[in-house]
Design an enzyme around this catalytic site. Structure first.
Site, PDB file in Angstrom:
ATOM      1  CE  LYS A   1      -3.785  -2.272   2.369  1.00  0.00           C
ATOM      2  NZ  LYS A   1      -4.199  -2.797   3.674  1.00  0.00           N
TER       3      LYS A   1
ATOM      4  CG  ASP B   1     -10.361  -0.849   4.472  1.00  0.00           C
ATOM      5  OD1 ASP B   1      -9.899  -1.299   3.416  1.00  0.00           O
ATOM      6  OD2 ASP B   1      -9.838  -1.012   5.585  1.00  0.00           O
TER       7      ASP B   1
ATOM      8  CD  GLN C   1      -3.794  -4.716   6.780  1.00  0.00           C
ATOM      9  OE1 GLN C   1      -3.709  -3.681   6.131  1.00  0.00           O
ATOM     10  NE2 GLN C   1      -4.174  -5.855   6.247  1.00  0.00           N
TER      11      GLN C   1
HETATM   12  N1  GUN Z   1      -6.914  -7.274   5.783  1.00  0.00           N
HETATM   13  C1  GUN Z   1      -6.975  -8.002   4.639  1.00  0.00           C
HETATM   14  N2  GUN Z   1      -7.548  -7.266   3.650  1.00  0.00           N
HETATM   15  C2  GUN Z   1      -7.858  -6.069   4.189  1.00  0.00           C
HETATM   16  C3  GUN Z   1      -8.453  -4.880   3.662  1.00  0.00           C
HETATM   17  O1  GUN Z   1      -8.848  -4.785   2.505  1.00  0.00           O
HETATM   18  N3  GUN Z   1      -8.566  -3.859   4.534  1.00  0.00           N
HETATM   19  C4  GUN Z   1      -8.164  -3.944   5.820  1.00  0.00           C
HETATM   20  N4  GUN Z   1      -8.349  -2.874   6.602  1.00  0.00           N
HETATM   21  N5  GUN Z   1      -7.611  -5.007   6.338  1.00  0.00           N
HETATM   22  C5  GUN Z   1      -7.455  -6.070   5.527  1.00  0.00           C
END
Ligand code: GUN
Length: 284
Positions: A53, A120, A97
């Site tokens: 990211k 998200d 996350q």
């Molecule tokens: N953990 C695995 N995929 C994601 C996601 O798309 N967003 C978040 N916040 N955590 C994750």
């Protein structure tokens, strides 16, 4: 027949180049889109996602930072952190996350993030707005999937989309987005009886089951579009999808690979949402 591969990595790159232009324009008006990621504890898979990211954000000229908190962090401490970020005008997107350690309720945390910064698309307000077809932050993986399908001008309206998987972050929202595009949608899941009867009717088959190579050509209708959301690590360390690619590509018309499929698109849609948040485009 050999299916055309929908290369998510290439599409993601093209979209990021377009975003770079938008970020540059925003910067000229004094706004640098900024994403803050919170990582609680030390999950190696989470760390690897976060590196991806940050790299992608930098590629578009956006800024980002990661707040790392110990695995012992309390729910209250994390809520306080989120309140600070909600109030900080220089932060446009907040991503906590997942998964979180057991002492913290994911639901409480997701609901504490301002819907206007929920890049998200997990907040119930954004889920609700997506459902009613209103302007919303769309969850990144479903948004990426629909973008991949549209990139090839594959018809959705009137077509039968079958989703295998009903998670809140992939299965449920991708079905809703395809319904919003006028598909006829069927949800299948671990309790579905006679799975093949459904999947063999699918014009668009979205596979999010979390099991390597669970789906092969026996489940696929000739000429279908097959979207593989799986990310499974094999014994040799390589990543592979939920679909047996070699088998499925003989019957499908379009197929997404793993890696270089849905994964890079998810991150790209996160950045797209962050730019949208920075523009203040959402109606919150
Ligand atoms: N953990 C695995 N995929 C994601 C996601 O798309 N967003 C978040 N916040 N955590 C994750």
């Amino acid at each position: 027949m050999s299916a055309e591969v929908i290369n998510g990595k290439e599409l993601a790159h093209e979209l990021r180049m377009e975003m770079k232009e938008q970020v540059s324009q925003l910067k000229q008006s004094g706004i640098t889109p900024h994403l803050t990621v919170i990582l609680v504890g030390d999950n190696p898979a989470s760390r690897s996602y976060i590196r991806g990211k940050e790299k992608a954000a930098a590629e578009t000229g956006m800024s980002s930072d990661v707040i790392e908190l110990p695995a012992s962090t309390t729910e209250d401490a994390l809520l306080q952190e989120i309140t600070k970020l909600n109030e900080d005008a220089s932060v446009h997107g907040i991503l906590v996350q997942l998964p979180l350690p057991d002492q913290i309720s994911e639901k409480q945390i997701i609901e504490a993030i301002s819907p206007a910064k929920d890049v998200d698309g997990f907040h119930p307000i954004n889920i609700g707005r997506m459902m009613t077809g209103d302007d919303a932050f769309l969850s990144c993986t479903p948004y990426g999937i629909v973008t991949m399908i549209k990139s090839k001008a594959i018809p959705i309206a009137g077509k039968h989309a079958v989703i295998i998987g009903r998670s809140n972050i992939v299965g449920k929202p991708v079905g809703q987005l395809l319904l919003n595009e006028n598909a006829t949608v069927t949800y299948c899941h671990s309790k579905t009886e006679n799975l093949k009867e459904f999947t063999k009717q699918a014009d668009i088959l979205v596979v999010a089951v979390g099991k390597a190579h669970a789906i092969n050509q026996d489940y696929i209708k000739e000429g279908a579009t097959v979207i593989d959301v799986g990310i499974n690590r094999q014994a040799d360390g390589k990543l592979t999808g939920d679909v047996d690619f070699e088998s499925a590509q003989e019957k499908a018309a379009y197929i997404t690979p793993v890696p270089k499929g849905v994964g890079p698109m998810t991150i790209t849609m996160l950045l797209k949402n962050t730019i949208k948040a920075a523009k203040g485009l959402s109606s919150h």
